[in-house]
Design a protein around this motif. Structure first.
Motif, PDB file in Angstrom:
ATOM      1  N   LYS A  19      60.596  17.822  36.834  1.00 53.64           N
ATOM      2  CA  LYS A  19      61.024  16.497  36.376  1.00 53.64           C
ATOM      3  C   LYS A  19      61.008  15.469  37.503  1.00 53.64           C
ATOM      4  CE  LYS A  19      62.170  17.487  32.088  1.00 53.64           C
ATOM      5  NZ  LYS A  19      61.623  16.789  30.948  1.00 53.64           N
TER       6      LYS A  19
ATOM      7  N   LEU B 193      62.405  19.652  19.693  1.00 52.07           N
ATOM      8  CA  LEU B 193      62.486  19.094  21.047  1.00 52.07           C
ATOM      9  C   LEU B 193      61.124  18.619  21.558  1.00 52.07           C
ATOM     10  CD1 LEU B 193      64.618  21.956  22.690  1.00 52.07           C
ATOM     11  CD2 LEU B 193      65.468  19.830  21.707  1.00 52.07           C
TER      12      LEU B 193
ATOM     13  N   SER C 202      66.981  13.121  20.277  1.00 56.85           N
ATOM     14  CA  SER C 202      66.615  11.724  20.409  1.00 56.85           C
ATOM     15  C   SER C 202      67.269  11.155  21.672  1.00 56.85           C
ATOM     16  CB  SER C 202      67.015  10.955  19.146  1.00 56.85           C
ATOM     17  OG  SER C 202      66.514   9.641  19.186  1.00 56.85           O
TER      18      SER C 202
ATOM     19  N   TYR D  51      58.290   5.038  23.626  1.00 54.80           N
ATOM     20  CA  TYR D  51      59.168   6.218  23.578  1.00 54.80           C
ATOM     21  C   TYR D  51      60.363   5.965  22.662  1.00 54.80           C
ATOM     22  CZ  TYR D  51      62.475   9.831  25.111  1.00 54.80           C
ATOM     23  OH  TYR D  51      63.384  10.860  25.141  1.00 54.80           O
TER      24      TYR D  51
ATOM     25  N   VAL E 157      69.748  14.080  30.954  1.00 52.38           N
ATOM     26  CA  VAL E 157      70.119  15.487  31.052  1.00 52.38           C
ATOM     27  C   VAL E 157      69.756  16.002  32.449  1.00 52.38           C
ATOM     28  CG1 VAL E 157      69.931  17.755  29.988  1.00 52.38           C
ATOM     29  CG2 VAL E 157      69.547  15.704  28.600  1.00 52.38           C
TER      30      VAL E 157
ATOM     31  N   GLY F 152      60.313  24.141  27.468  1.00 50.28           N
ATOM     32  CA  GLY F 152      60.624  23.022  28.356  1.00 50.28           C
ATOM     33  C   GLY F 152      62.006  23.132  28.970  1.00 50.28           C
ATOM     34  N   PHE F 153      62.385  22.091  29.686  1.00 51.52           N
ATOM     35  CA  PHE F 153      63.661  22.083  30.424  1.00 51.52           C
ATOM     36  C   PHE F 153      64.850  22.294  29.484  1.00 51.52           C
ATOM     37  CE2 PHE F 153      66.908  18.828  32.012  1.00 51.52           C
ATOM     38  CZ  PHE F 153      67.641  19.778  32.716  1.00 51.52           C
ATOM     39  N   VAL F 154      65.004  21.439  28.500  1.00 46.01           N
ATOM     40  CA  VAL F 154      66.143  21.570  27.580  1.00 46.01           C
ATOM     41  C   VAL F 154      65.946  22.781  26.663  1.00 46.01           C
ATOM     42  CG1 VAL F 154      67.430  20.429  25.717  1.00 46.01           C
ATOM     43  CG2 VAL F 154      66.607  19.077  27.670  1.00 46.01           C
TER      44      VAL F 154
ATOM     45  N   ASP G 123      49.318  23.227  19.942  1.00 46.69           N
ATOM     46  CA  ASP G 123      49.674  21.806  19.962  1.00 46.69           C
ATOM     47  C   ASP G 123      50.243  21.416  18.598  1.00 46.69           C
ATOM     48  OD1 ASP G 123      49.675  18.987  19.925  1.00 46.69           O
ATOM     49  OD2 ASP G 123      48.002  18.917  21.337  1.00 46.69           O
ATOM     50  N   LEU G 124      51.449  20.910  18.591  1.00 47.25           N
ATOM     51  CA  LEU G 124      52.126  20.589  17.330  1.00 47.25           C
ATOM     52  C   LEU G 124      51.465  19.436  16.568  1.00 47.25           C
ATOM     53  CD1 LEU G 124      55.831  21.111  18.320  1.00 47.25           C
ATOM     54  CD2 LEU G 124      54.779  21.999  16.233  1.00 47.25           C
TER      55      LEU G 124
ATOM     56  N   ASP H 243      55.364  26.020  21.150  1.00 52.71           N
ATOM     57  CA  ASP H 243      55.199  25.218  22.376  1.00 52.71           C
ATOM     58  C   ASP H 243      53.749  25.390  22.837  1.00 52.71           C
ATOM     59  OD1 ASP H 243      55.429  24.281  25.230  1.00 52.71           O
ATOM     60  OD2 ASP H 243      57.562  24.254  24.742  1.00 52.71           O
TER      61      ASP H 243
ATOM     62  N   LYS I  95      61.007   7.622  18.861  1.00 53.58           N
ATOM     63  CA  LYS I  95      62.225   8.405  18.575  1.00 53.58           C
ATOM     64  C   LYS I  95      62.996   7.750  17.429  1.00 53.58           C
ATOM     65  CE  LYS I  95      62.094  11.870  21.474  1.00 53.58           C
ATOM     66  NZ  LYS I  95      62.266  13.280  21.104  1.00 53.58           N
TER      67      LYS I  95
HETATM   68  N1  LIG Z   1      65.622  15.526  29.561  1.00 52.08           N
HETATM   69  C1  LIG Z   1      66.301  14.421  29.230  1.00 52.08           C
HETATM   70  O1  LIG Z   1      66.986  13.799  30.065  1.00 52.08           O
HETATM   71  C2  LIG Z   1      66.265  13.923  27.798  1.00 52.08           C
HETATM   72  C3  LIG Z   1      67.008  12.768  27.475  1.00 52.08           C
HETATM   73  C4  LIG Z   1      66.968  12.291  26.154  1.00 52.08           C
HETATM   74  C5  LIG Z   1      66.197  12.966  25.207  1.00 52.08           C
HETATM   75  N2  LIG Z   1      65.477  14.062  25.566  1.00 52.08           N
HETATM   76  C6  LIG Z   1      64.653  14.718  24.551  1.00 52.08           C
HETATM   77  O2  LIG Z   1      64.903  16.122  24.576  1.00 52.08           O
HETATM   78  C7  LIG Z   1      63.696  16.825  24.249  1.00 52.08           C
HETATM   79  C8  LIG Z   1      63.406  17.881  25.310  1.00 52.08           C
HETATM   80  O3  LIG Z   1      63.223  17.226  26.564  1.00 52.08           O
HETATM   81  P1  LIG Z   1      62.852  18.045  27.888  1.00 52.08           P
HETATM   82  O4  LIG Z   1      63.422  17.277  29.027  1.00 52.08           O
HETATM   83  O5  LIG Z   1      63.179  19.481  27.717  1.00 52.08           O
HETATM   84  O6  LIG Z   1      61.269  17.872  27.919  1.00 52.08           O
HETATM   85  P2  LIG Z   1      60.162  18.847  28.579  1.00 52.08           P
HETATM   86  O7  LIG Z   1      58.978  17.989  28.825  1.00 52.08           O
HETATM   87  O8  LIG Z   1      60.749  19.621  29.711  1.00 52.08           O
HETATM   88  O9  LIG Z   1      59.847  19.873  27.422  1.00 52.08           O
HETATM   89  C9  LIG Z   1      59.066  19.517  26.325  1.00 52.08           C
HETATM   90  C10 LIG Z   1      58.374  20.766  25.813  1.00 52.08           C
HETATM   91  O10 LIG Z   1      57.571  20.387  24.693  1.00 52.08           O
HETATM   92  C11 LIG Z   1      56.307  20.982  24.824  1.00 52.08           C
HETATM   93  N3  LIG Z   1      55.293  20.120  24.203  1.00 52.08           N
HETATM   94  C12 LIG Z   1      54.952  18.870  24.598  1.00 52.08           C
HETATM   95  N4  LIG Z   1      53.960  18.416  23.834  1.00 52.08           N
HETATM   96  C13 LIG Z   1      53.680  19.393  22.934  1.00 52.08           C
HETATM   97  C14 LIG Z   1      52.743  19.514  21.875  1.00 52.08           C
HETATM   98  N5  LIG Z   1      51.868  18.519  21.595  1.00 52.08           N
HETATM   99  N6  LIG Z   1      52.724  20.651  21.149  1.00 52.08           N
HETATM  100  C15 LIG Z   1      53.582  21.663  21.435  1.00 52.08           C
HETATM  101  N7  LIG Z   1      54.485  21.615  22.422  1.00 52.08           N
HETATM  102  C16 LIG Z   1      54.533  20.481  23.165  1.00 52.08           C
HETATM  103  C17 LIG Z   1      56.058  21.088  26.312  1.00 52.08           C
HETATM  104  O11 LIG Z   1      55.097  22.121  26.614  1.00 52.08           O
HETATM  105  C18 LIG Z   1      57.446  21.396  26.853  1.00 52.08           C
HETATM  106  O12 LIG Z   1      57.664  22.791  26.947  1.00 52.08           O
HETATM  107  C19 LIG Z   1      62.619  15.768  24.088  1.00 52.08           C
HETATM  108  O13 LIG Z   1      62.455  15.484  22.712  1.00 52.08           O
HETATM  109  C20 LIG Z   1      63.164  14.562  24.816  1.00 52.08           C
HETATM  110  O14 LIG Z   1      62.651  13.360  24.312  1.00 52.08           O
HETATM  111  C21 LIG Z   1      65.492  14.560  26.836  1.00 52.08           C
END
Ligand SMILES: NC(=O)c1ccc[n+]([C@@H]2O[C@H](COP(=O)([O-])OP(=O)(O)OC[C@H]3O[C@@H](n4cnc5c(N)ncnc54)[C@H](O)[C@@H]3O)[C@@H](O)[C@H]2O)c1
Length: 325
Positions: free
Chosen positions: A185, A79, A122, A147, A177, A24-26, A58-59, A45, A151
């Motif tokens: 996004k 994540l 979180s 959500y 982020v 994912g992104f982060v 799938d987790l 993932d 968390k």
């Molecule tokens: N991006 C933000 O601004 C932000 C802010 C606060 C918290 N967060 C937290 O940071 C974490 C990462 O966020 P992100 O923006 O990278 O999200 P994202 O959606 O870009 O990435 C999430 C990843 O998790 C994988 N995923 C989702 N469901 C799954 C499952 N059932 N089994 C296996 N893999 C699965 C997806 O394929 C994806 O690659 C998350 O926990 C999010 O809640 C993000």
């Protein structure tokens, strides 16, 4: 301050770290930060990570978790989640299954397989609406959405495993982020970028003077890597050095893109927070310091969106201003 290259995390050579949601992104940035620090990284993932061994699945499936959390790991960065408030409102049950039940399953595998630490990504949504108050780690948890609630539940599970089993369980509460790799996004920064690329404007609710905290993904990823490798149990808020008004964000996006991005003001929506202002003192006490100013940070997002595609890497999921590998 500069966003030209992510500041490396140091002192972790040889640590074995599993990153959930690594594609994912982060996650992509966390994988890079850990590898640059010398860690040996694996992933789980639904999609494969391009550079590290990935358990694809799938987790929510226990067998996927069992294949990923193997004995010999030193830490997990967790994540994978249903990551949007809207998504959680539309799918509350699935959100609980992934954000809570799968998190509990990962913790249990850490306990039974001798993995010493799990760091959870979180959100400040765990504290709900604090009006114009400053958000610290000491506020009570009063989430207002599935959500935020899931968390918060994940945080409580980590706290229980830290207390009962001595697991090191840091919680990294991220603000919004932004950075390279966010073409999929729909938050305000990518909306600004899309508007610039398509010659459109954006809608701003209210007068645009509401404040928001933004943290660049390079800073967020470094914090998550450091958390997994050494931070103590408990919550730590990770944000930028200051909050920004929506009008300031629009101005920074105009500067980064060279596009006019006209603004249409619409009436403020009921329930919208007047300000999201966080205190990052605890993070600073652990050595965290944001390194990316908003103007520099906006410039790192634009290459994934600009119409000529120059600078975009890997279909928009890549990293500019430094390598994602
Ligand atoms: N991006 C933000 O601004 C932000 C802010 C606060 C918290 N967060 C937290 O940071 C974490 C990462 O966020 P992100 O923006 O990278 O999200 P994202 O959606 O870009 O990435 C999430 C990843 O998790 C994988 N995923 C989702 N469901 C799954 C499952 N059932 N089994 C296996 N893999 C699965 C997806 O394929 C994806 O690659 C998350 O926990 C999010 O809640 C993000």
């Amino acid at each position: 301050m500069s966003a030209s290259s992510p500041t490396p995390v140091t002192g972790t050579t040889g640590a074995r770290v599993l990153v959930t949601g690594a594609a994912g992104f982060v996650g992509r940035h966390v994988v890079r930060a850990l590898r640059e620090a010398g860690a040996e990284v694996s992933a789980v993932d639904r999609s494969p990570h391009p550079d590290v061994p990935t358990v694809v699945g799938d987790l929510r499936d226990a067998s996927v978790r069992e294949r990923a959390v193997v004995p010999g790991l030193d830490a997990v960065v967790h994540l994978a989640a249903i990551t949007s408030v809207l998504g959680s409102v539309e799918q509350p049950e699935e959100t609980t299954e992934l954000n809570v039940v799968a998190t509990a399953g990962l913790l249990e595998l850490c306990r039974t397989r001798g993995v010493g630490a799990l760091a959870l990504a979180s959100t400040n949504a765990v504290v709900g609406d604090v009006g114009a108050g400053v958000i610290t780690e000491d506020l009570a948890l009063r989430p207002l959405t599935p959500y935020g609630a899931t968390k918060a539940a994940g945080e409580m599970l980590l706290s229980g495993y830290a207390g009962a089993f001595g697991l090191r369980a840091p919680v990294v509460r991220l603000t919004n982020v932004y950075g390279p790799g966010m073409r999929a996004k729909d938050s305000f920064v990518p909306r600004l970028m899309r508007a610039a690329a398509e010659g459109r404007g954006v809608v701003v609710y209210g007068d645009g003077e509401q404040r928001r905290d933004l943290v660049h993904v390079h800073d967020a990823a470094r914090a998550l890597a450091q958390a997994a490798l050494g931070w103590p149990s408990g919550p730590v808020i990770i944000g930028g050095a200051r909050s920004w008004t929506v009008n300031e964000m629009v101005a920074a996006a105009r500067e980064a893109t060279g596009a006019p991005i006209p603004v249409e003001h619409q009436p403020a929506r009921p329930g919208e927070m007047p300000a999201v202002v966080v205190d990052i003192a605890r993070a600073r006490s652990l050595g965290y310091e944001p390194t990316t100013a908003l103007a520099d940070g906006m410039a790192t997002v634009w290459p994934d969106f600009r119409p000529d595609g120059s600078g975009a890497v890997g279909g928009g999921a890549g990293v500019s201003g430094g390598s994602s590998r």
